[in-house]
Design a protein around this motif. Sequence first.
Motif, short mmCIF file in Angstrom:
data_model
loop_
_atom_site.label_atom_id
_atom_site.label_comp_id
_atom_site.label_asym_id
_atom_site.label_seq_id
_atom_site.Cartn_x
_atom_site.Cartn_y
_atom_site.Cartn_z
N MET A 1 0.83 -1.18 0.00
CA MET A 1 0.00 0.00 0.00
C MET A 1 0.88 1.25 0.00
O MET A 1 1.94 1.25 0.62
N ILE A 2 0.38 2.27 -0.66
CA ILE A 2 1.13 3.52 -0.63
C ILE A 2 0.77 4.28 0.65
O ILE A 2 -0.30 4.08 1.23
N SER A 3 1.66 5.14 1.07
CA SER A 3 1.48 5.90 2.30
C SER A 3 0.50 7.06 2.09
O SER A 3 0.22 7.47 0.97
N HIS A 4 0.03 7.60 3.23
CA HIS A 4 -0.78 8.82 3.16
C HIS A 4 0.03 9.94 2.52
O HIS A 4 -0.50 10.73 1.74
N LYS A 5 1.29 9.98 2.85
CA LYS A 5 2.17 11.02 2.29
C LYS A 5 2.20 10.95 0.77
O LYS A 5 2.11 11.97 0.09
N ALA A 6 2.28 9.75 0.21
CA ALA A 6 2.29 9.58 -1.25
C ALA A 6 0.94 9.97 -1.85
O ALA A 6 0.89 10.63 -2.90
N LYS A 7 -0.15 9.57 -1.20
CA LYS A 7 -1.47 9.96 -1.70
C LYS A 7 -1.62 11.47 -1.69
O LYS A 7 -2.14 12.06 -2.65
N TYR A 8 -1.17 12.11 -0.63
CA TYR A 8 -1.24 13.57 -0.55
C TYR A 8 -0.38 14.22 -1.62
O TYR A 8 -0.78 15.21 -2.23
N ALA A 9 0.79 13.67 -1.87
CA ALA A 9 1.67 14.22 -2.91
C ALA A 9 0.99 14.15 -4.27
O ALA A 9 1.00 15.12 -5.04
N LEU A 10 0.39 13.02 -4.57
CA LEU A 10 -0.29 12.85 -5.85
C LEU A 10 -1.49 13.79 -5.97
O LEU A 10 -1.70 14.41 -7.02
N ARG A 11 -2.26 13.92 -4.89
CA ARG A 11 -3.41 14.84 -4.91
C ARG A 11 -2.96 16.28 -5.10
O ARG A 11 -3.58 17.05 -5.84
N ALA A 12 -1.87 16.66 -4.44
CA ALA A 12 -1.36 18.02 -4.58
C ALA A 12 -0.88 18.27 -6.01
O ALA A 12 -1.14 19.34 -6.58
N LEU A 13 -0.21 17.29 -6.60
CA LEU A 13 0.26 17.44 -7.97
C LEU A 13 -0.90 17.54 -8.96
O LEU A 13 -0.84 18.32 -9.92
N VAL A 14 -1.95 16.79 -8.74
CA VAL A 14 -3.13 16.88 -9.59
C VAL A 14 -3.74 18.27 -9.47
O VAL A 14 -4.11 18.89 -10.47
N ALA A 15 -3.84 18.79 -8.25
CA ALA A 15 -4.37 20.14 -8.05
C ALA A 15 -3.52 21.17 -8.77
O ALA A 15 -4.04 22.08 -9.43
N LEU A 16 -2.20 21.02 -8.69
CA LEU A 16 -1.30 21.95 -9.37
C LEU A 16 -1.41 21.82 -10.89
O LEU A 16 -1.32 22.81 -11.61
N ALA A 17 -1.61 20.61 -11.38
CA ALA A 17 -1.75 20.40 -12.83
C ALA A 17 -3.04 21.03 -13.35
O ALA A 17 -3.08 21.51 -14.48
N ARG A 18 -4.06 21.04 -12.53
CA ARG A 18 -5.35 21.63 -12.94
C ARG A 18 -5.34 23.16 -12.83
O ARG A 18 -6.18 23.81 -13.42
#
Length: 145
Positions: A1-18
């Motif tokens: 499983m990926i960590s909360h930290k990794a999920k947060y990083a991916l969510r932040a990057l998606v927000a920045l990409a949008r």
Amino acid sequence: MISHKAKYALRALVALARADQDRPLAISDIAKSQHIPKKFLEQILLDLKHHGILESKRGKGGGYILLKPADRISYGEVLRIIDGPIAPLPCLSITAYRRCADCIDEQRCETRRVFSEVATQTRRVLDTTTIADAVAEPFETQLAS
């Protein structure tokens, strides 16, 4: 499983990409919109900045923007930065190979053979899926594919 930290990083990057690539997003705005604790997000964004994924702007109107285009930021790259090697066994890691402590014969290990395919397919998907792919089409459409 990926960590909360990794999920947060991916969510932040998606927000920045949008976001508008000409205007930095403030950490507080990302934290609020993505439901990420601000202090934790600060650490994550600094890690991504140090690895050349993000750029920060100081002062009024400051924040973070993508340094690399979203189509050049793979999920695999982000997971390796945040969580480390992507391998179910240490003997299958490309970036941090380590022989299993209890291994008798690596070449004949049945567990390694089965998980080798899992690791190969996982890396293939993660290394070819980008942040741009994540924002390209709605989630429902991706599930129907």
